[in-house]
Design an enzyme around this catalytic site. Sequence first.
Site, PDB file in Angstrom:
ATOM      1  N   LYS A  13     -14.616   9.118  -1.358  1.00  0.00           N
ATOM      2  CA  LYS A  13     -15.433   8.391  -0.379  1.00  0.00           C
ATOM      3  C   LYS A  13     -15.939   9.303   0.738  1.00  0.00           C
ATOM      4  CE  LYS A  13     -12.572   5.092   0.879  1.00  0.00           C
ATOM      5  NZ  LYS A  13     -11.352   5.386   0.114  1.00  0.00           N
ATOM      6  N   ARG A  88     -11.021  -3.928   3.785  1.00  0.00           N
ATOM      7  CA  ARG A  88      -9.962  -3.580   2.850  1.00  0.00           C
ATOM      8  C   ARG A  88      -9.219  -4.809   2.345  1.00  0.00           C
ATOM      9  NH1 ARG A  88      -9.045   1.985   4.441  1.00  0.00           N
ATOM     10  NH2 ARG A  88      -7.353   2.980   3.349  1.00  0.00           N
ATOM     11  N   ARG A 127      -5.220  17.565  -1.591  1.00  0.00           N
ATOM     12  CA  ARG A 127      -5.766  17.570  -0.232  1.00  0.00           C
ATOM     13  C   ARG A 127      -4.631  17.796   0.781  1.00  0.00           C
ATOM     14  NH1 ARG A 127      -8.508  12.076   1.493  1.00  0.00           N
ATOM     15  NH2 ARG A 127      -6.410  11.353   1.898  1.00  0.00           N
ATOM     16  N   ARG A 135      -2.079  15.145   7.442  1.00  0.00           N
ATOM     17  CA  ARG A 135      -1.987  13.691   7.541  1.00  0.00           C
ATOM     18  C   ARG A 135      -0.598  13.235   7.165  1.00  0.00           C
ATOM     19  NH1 ARG A 135      -7.012  10.298   5.136  1.00  0.00           N
ATOM     20  NH2 ARG A 135      -5.340   8.784   4.926  1.00  0.00           N
ATOM     21  N   ARG A 146      -0.120   3.680  -0.953  1.00  0.00           N
ATOM     22  CA  ARG A 146      -1.513   3.387  -0.580  1.00  0.00           C
ATOM     23  C   ARG A 146      -2.323   2.935  -1.785  1.00  0.00           C
ATOM     24  NH1 ARG A 146      -2.420   8.887   1.882  1.00  0.00           N
ATOM     25  NH2 ARG A 146      -4.631   8.481   1.740  1.00  0.00           N
TER      26      ARG A 146
HETATM   27  P1  ADP Z   1      -7.484   6.549   2.559  1.00  0.00           P
HETATM   28  O1  ADP Z   1      -7.552   8.028   2.537  1.00  0.00           O
HETATM   29  O2  ADP Z   1      -6.208   6.016   2.011  1.00  0.00           O
HETATM   30  O3  ADP Z   1      -8.706   5.872   2.007  1.00  0.00           O
HETATM   31  P2  ADP Z   1      -8.068   5.848   5.409  1.00  0.00           P
HETATM   32  O4  ADP Z   1      -8.274   7.110   6.134  1.00  0.00           O
HETATM   33  O5  ADP Z   1      -9.237   4.979   5.170  1.00  0.00           O
HETATM   34  O6  ADP Z   1      -7.277   6.140   4.076  1.00  0.00           O
HETATM   35  O7  ADP Z   1      -6.953   4.974   6.161  1.00  0.00           O
HETATM   36  C1  ADP Z   1      -5.663   5.480   6.474  1.00  0.00           C
HETATM   37  C2  ADP Z   1      -4.744   4.330   6.879  1.00  0.00           C
HETATM   38  O8  ADP Z   1      -5.315   3.657   8.007  1.00  0.00           O
HETATM   39  C3  ADP Z   1      -4.545   3.253   5.836  1.00  0.00           C
HETATM   40  O9  ADP Z   1      -3.501   3.567   4.931  1.00  0.00           O
HETATM   41  C4  ADP Z   1      -4.190   2.046   6.720  1.00  0.00           C
HETATM   42  O10 ADP Z   1      -2.866   2.112   7.186  1.00  0.00           O
HETATM   43  C5  ADP Z   1      -5.105   2.244   7.902  1.00  0.00           C
HETATM   44  N1  ADP Z   1      -6.413   1.573   7.733  1.00  0.00           N
HETATM   45  C6  ADP Z   1      -7.634   2.182   7.680  1.00  0.00           C
HETATM   46  N2  ADP Z   1      -8.613   1.276   7.529  1.00  0.00           N
HETATM   47  C7  ADP Z   1      -7.999   0.066   7.463  1.00  0.00           C
HETATM   48  C8  ADP Z   1      -8.453  -1.259   7.288  1.00  0.00           C
HETATM   49  N3  ADP Z   1      -9.754  -1.549   7.124  1.00  0.00           N
HETATM   50  N4  ADP Z   1      -7.534  -2.256   7.273  1.00  0.00           N
HETATM   51  C9  ADP Z   1      -6.225  -2.000   7.440  1.00  0.00           C
HETATM   52  N5  ADP Z   1      -5.729  -0.783   7.590  1.00  0.00           N
HETATM   53  C10 ADP Z   1      -6.594   0.257   7.608  1.00  0.00           C
END
Ligand code: ADP
Length: 189
Positions: A13, A88, A127, A135, A146
């Site tokens: 993404k 999400r 990564r 992270r 996740r």
């Molecule tokens: P990923 O690399 O897993 O796609 P993101 O960077 O989008 O992760 O998000 C990291 C974390 O932030 C998620 O695991 C969650 O805890 C939180 N998070 C991000 N966006 C949302 C959302 N829209 N709703 C709920 N939690 C979120």
Amino acid sequence: MRLILLGAPGAGKGTQAAFITGKFGIPQISTGDMLRAAVNAGTPLGLKAKKFMDAGALVPDEVIIGLVKERIKQPDAAKGFLFDGFPRTIPQADALGAMLEQKGLKLDAVVEITANADTLVSRVAKRAQETGGARADDTAEVIRKRLEVYRELTEPLVSYYRGKGLLKTVDGMAPVEEVTADIRRALGA
Ligand code: ADP
């Protein structure tokens, strides 16, 4: 253009978001980035979100919805936006629908990037290695969590948006440039 980028962690993404936002001159709204900024700044929101993020769980819907509601009021969002990592859950998608409807706006498309589970795990693990574990949620155990959360709570959005006629699916297993080309075609750009 008002777009959503949908895909599991590791689907690519971030890479494709950079292309899309450049192409359409719209801001990327990444709730993950916004939350990480809040965590680093030590704001009350960050303190609240951190424990969910570190566990690979979702931050509660009402927190995220409030965050997005404020963000789309910013002037740069007037020309459109690309959501990355939001919505999400179905309640988040419903809330977004209501927010847009109130403004008389509509989504243009939801781009889903697919990839198989093994690839996702190894991409995120790679990564994590490359960034030296920058992270906190990029450990093997949390990555698996996740992905599980994605499947259970986020994947239902695929049929939700298909039902609204908005879904465009691209194969995230293809080389980066091909994925980009597929997205460009899907968006008619
Ligand atoms: P990923 O690399 O897993 O796609 P993101 O960077 O989008 O992760 O998000 C990291 C974390 O932030 C998620 O695991 C969650 O805890 C939180 N998070 C991000 N966006 C949302 C959302 N829209 N709703 C709920 N939690 C979120």
